[in-house]
Design an enzyme around this catalytic site. Structure first.
Site, PDB file in Angstrom:
ATOM      1  N   GLN A 283       5.443  31.025  43.647  1.00 12.67           N
ATOM      2  CA  GLN A 283       5.077  31.481  45.006  1.00 12.67           C
ATOM      3  C   GLN A 283       5.440  33.025  44.938  1.00 12.67           C
ATOM      4  OE1 GLN A 283       6.596  28.708  44.964  1.00 12.67           O
ATOM      5  NE2 GLN A 283       6.088  27.298  46.580  1.00 12.67           N
TER       6      GLN A 283
ATOM      7  N   ASP B 284      11.841  27.067  56.643  1.00 13.67           N
ATOM      8  CA  ASP B 284      11.063  26.086  56.788  1.00 13.67           C
ATOM      9  C   ASP B 284      11.480  25.176  58.130  1.00 13.67           C
ATOM     10  OD1 ASP B 284      10.421  26.625  53.983  1.00 13.67           O
ATOM     11  OD2 ASP B 284       8.665  25.253  54.688  1.00 13.67           O
TER      12      ASP B 284
ATOM     13  N   ARG C 247       4.192  16.787  54.393  1.00  7.39           N
ATOM     14  CA  ARG C 247       5.354  17.168  54.019  1.00  7.39           C
ATOM     15  C   ARG C 247       6.760  17.004  54.789  1.00  7.39           C
ATOM     16  NH1 ARG C 247       4.612  22.779  51.105  1.00  7.39           N
ATOM     17  NH2 ARG C 247       6.424  22.153  49.739  1.00  7.39           N
TER      18      ARG C 247
ATOM     19  N   ARG D  24      -0.033  26.132  51.878  1.00  4.37           N
ATOM     20  CA  ARG D  24       1.604  25.911  52.178  1.00  4.37           C
ATOM     21  C   ARG D  24       1.986  27.068  52.950  1.00  4.37           C
ATOM     22  NH1 ARG D  24       2.633  30.521  50.434  1.00  4.37           N
ATOM     23  NH2 ARG D  24       4.676  29.930  50.602  1.00  4.37           N
ATOM     24  N   GLY D  25       3.724  26.858  53.329  1.00  6.74           N
ATOM     25  CA  GLY D  25       3.982  27.913  53.803  1.00  6.74           C
ATOM     26  C   GLY D  25       4.405  27.168  55.395  1.00  6.74           C
ATOM     27  N   ALA D  26       5.397  27.276  55.896  1.00  4.99           N
ATOM     28  CA  ALA D  26       5.577  26.261  57.145  1.00  4.99           C
ATOM     29  C   ALA D  26       4.609  26.347  58.271  1.00  4.99           C
ATOM     30  CB  ALA D  26       7.231  26.537  57.416  1.00  4.99           C
TER      31      ALA D  26
ATOM     32  N   ASN E 233      15.180  26.683  53.405  1.00 13.23           N
ATOM     33  CA  ASN E 233      13.916  27.396  52.840  1.00 13.23           C
ATOM     34  C   ASN E 233      13.835  26.998  51.300  1.00 13.23           C
ATOM     35  OD1 ASN E 233      11.762  29.556  53.228  1.00 13.23           O
ATOM     36  ND2 ASN E 233      13.066  30.902  52.062  1.00 13.23           N
ATOM     37  N   LYS E 234      12.896  27.805  50.738  1.00 11.44           N
ATOM     38  CA  LYS E 234      12.674  27.212  49.449  1.00 11.44           C
ATOM     39  C   LYS E 234      13.797  27.512  48.386  1.00 11.44           C
ATOM     40  CE  LYS E 234       9.205  26.640  48.109  1.00 11.44           C
ATOM     41  NZ  LYS E 234       9.148  25.274  48.006  1.00 11.44           N
TER      42      LYS E 234
HETATM   43  C1  LIG Z   1       6.497  31.901  56.362  1.00 16.26           C
HETATM   44  S1  LIG Z   1       6.782  30.560  55.297  1.00 16.26           S
HETATM   45  C2  LIG Z   1       8.290  30.199  55.285  1.00 16.26           C
HETATM   46  C3  LIG Z   1       8.647  29.065  54.366  1.00 16.26           C
HETATM   47  O1  LIG Z   1       7.759  27.906  54.467  1.00 16.26           O
HETATM   48  C4  LIG Z   1       8.496  29.662  52.852  1.00 16.26           C
HETATM   49  O2  LIG Z   1       9.554  30.542  52.736  1.00 16.26           O
HETATM   50  C5  LIG Z   1       8.810  28.639  52.176  1.00 16.26           C
HETATM   51  O3  LIG Z   1       9.749  28.223  51.472  1.00 16.26           O
HETATM   52  C6  LIG Z   1       7.351  27.790  51.567  1.00 16.26           C
HETATM   53  O4  LIG Z   1       7.443  26.928  50.842  1.00 16.26           O
HETATM   54  P1  LIG Z   1       5.900  26.016  50.290  1.00 16.26           P
HETATM   55  O5  LIG Z   1       6.788  24.734  49.201  1.00 16.26           O
HETATM   56  O6  LIG Z   1       5.506  27.095  49.257  1.00 16.26           O
HETATM   57  O7  LIG Z   1       5.512  25.710  51.347  1.00 16.26           O
END
Ligand SMILES: CSC[C@@H](O)[C@@H](O)C(=O)COP(=O)(O)O
Length: 337
Positions: A187, A228, A88, A51-53, A238-239
């Site tokens: 996270q 994201d 996603r 996970r993470g963009a 973002n999250k």
């Molecule tokens: C460098 S990662 C940036 C974002 O992807 C991060 O802040 C985030 O919101 C991730 O969400 P996730 O649902 O854990 O994939």
């Protein structure tokens, strides 16, 4: 102690498998999975194993590469790309990486794998540059608040928001981090705390509602988060929970920084209201560590992301430069470079 840099998505060229660190099991177990089909990679992206963009973009690129190296024809590769791009919806890095890989389909497995490696390598380099550009923004000895995990685990390596933190520390600024736990997938408590602690960077976990009080008491110097998707006007997805922090930061006159590679910028999306926001299943909201914590029969919601209006963002730190408002103009300028 110097530790191996953390790189959560790798490709084994000798055995043709995608290797991913299982983020569902951290911090309790450090388990590497080996994936050999696009379906397995798409499932790992969907269930947040990876996970993470930026990291899901890298994983998707390798998901196409592994198929190519295992002999998939062009039709199968196109189907794999289609499957992966829909794993996603919010992080534009995923669509960006799949689109980039799509331009290599038909040119042979070696070319396709080389492109996936380039996506990985470029992302880590971008994170290091983001760190170098962002570190000077962090005040001496600051307590920095971050949300979710925008670290090495969320990228090819080094991290975006946590890349800024790492670079500040490497430059000799003894900062420390407050990590929001980030309900419901945790996270922050699980991943940000794990990777910073692993690297010897001081980190303290907060539950998601605590930041305002600490800001009011003067215990937080600035907020640094990842993204994201960044729309053409500078709105930032973002999250979930990020927007609330931006409002709190503005109220307390604290800088609110967004750190993201250029692959997160989506000039095709004019503003935040056009960003698709992923709604996930609500089991995680009504349970904690497998235990039900809410009454049966009461509905819950799980929008996984929110949008912070550009007006609340003090700066966007990318590898191309540090952008300031008005973001529509600064993003257009850097896009042209
Ligand atoms: C460098 S990662 C940036 C974002 O992807 C991060 O802040 C985030 O919101 C991730 O969400 P996730 O649902 O854990 O994939």
């Amino acid at each position: 102690m110097t530790r191996e840099p953390l790189r959560p998505v790798l490709y084994d060229d000798a055995r043709d498998v995608v290797r991913v660190l299982d983020q569902k099991r951290l911090p309790v177990d450090e388990v590497w999975l080996e994936l050999s089909t696009a379906e397995q990679v798409a499932a790992a992206i969907k269930d947040l194993t990876v996970r993470g963009a930026p990291a899901i973009g890298v994983a998707a690129a390798y998901g196409i590469a592994v198929e190519a190296r295992r002999g998939a024809d062009v039709a199968r590769l196109r189907a794999a790309a289609e499957l992966l791009v829909h794993a996603r919806p919010t992080a534009v890095n995923l669509a960006w990486a799949v689109r980039r890989m799509g331009r290599r389909i038909g040119l042979g497995a070696e070319v396709i794998l080389a492109e996936a490696h380039a996506i990985r390598d470029e992302d880590e380099a971008a994170c290091r540059r983001i760190g170098a550009l962002g570190a000077p923004l962090i005040p001496p000895r600051a307590h920095v608040l971050t949300h979710c995990n925008a670290g090495a685990l969320a990228t090819a390596g080094y991290g975006t928001a946590l890349g800024v933190v790492r670079a500040a520390v490497e430059a000799g600024n003894p900062i420390s981090v407050f990590a929001d736990e980030t309900r419901p997938f945790l996270q922050g408590a699980r991943l940000t705390a794990w990777e910073l602690h692993r690297d010897g960077i001081p980190v303290t976990i907060l539950t998601d509602g605590m930041a305002g009080w600490l800001m009011q008491r003067g215990e937080i110097a600035c907020v640094v988060v990842g993204a994201d998707r960044i729309a053409a006007n500078g709105d930032v997805a973002n999250k979930i929970g990020t927007y609330a922090l931006a409002v709190l930061a503005r109220h307390h006159h604290l800088p609110f920084y967004v750190a993201a590679p250029w692959s997160t910028v989506d000039l095709g999306t004019p503003a935040g209201d056009a960003i698709p926001i992923e709604e996930r299943g609500t089991e995680e909201v009504v349970t904690l560590a497998g235990q039900r914590i809410a009454p049966v029969g009461v509905p819950a919601r799980y929008p996984a992301f929110d949008v912070t209006p550009a007006a609340l963002v003090s700066a966007i730190i990318t590898e191309r430069g540090v952008l300031r408002a008005p973001y529509d103009a600064s993003l257009r300028t850097l896009a042209a470079e």
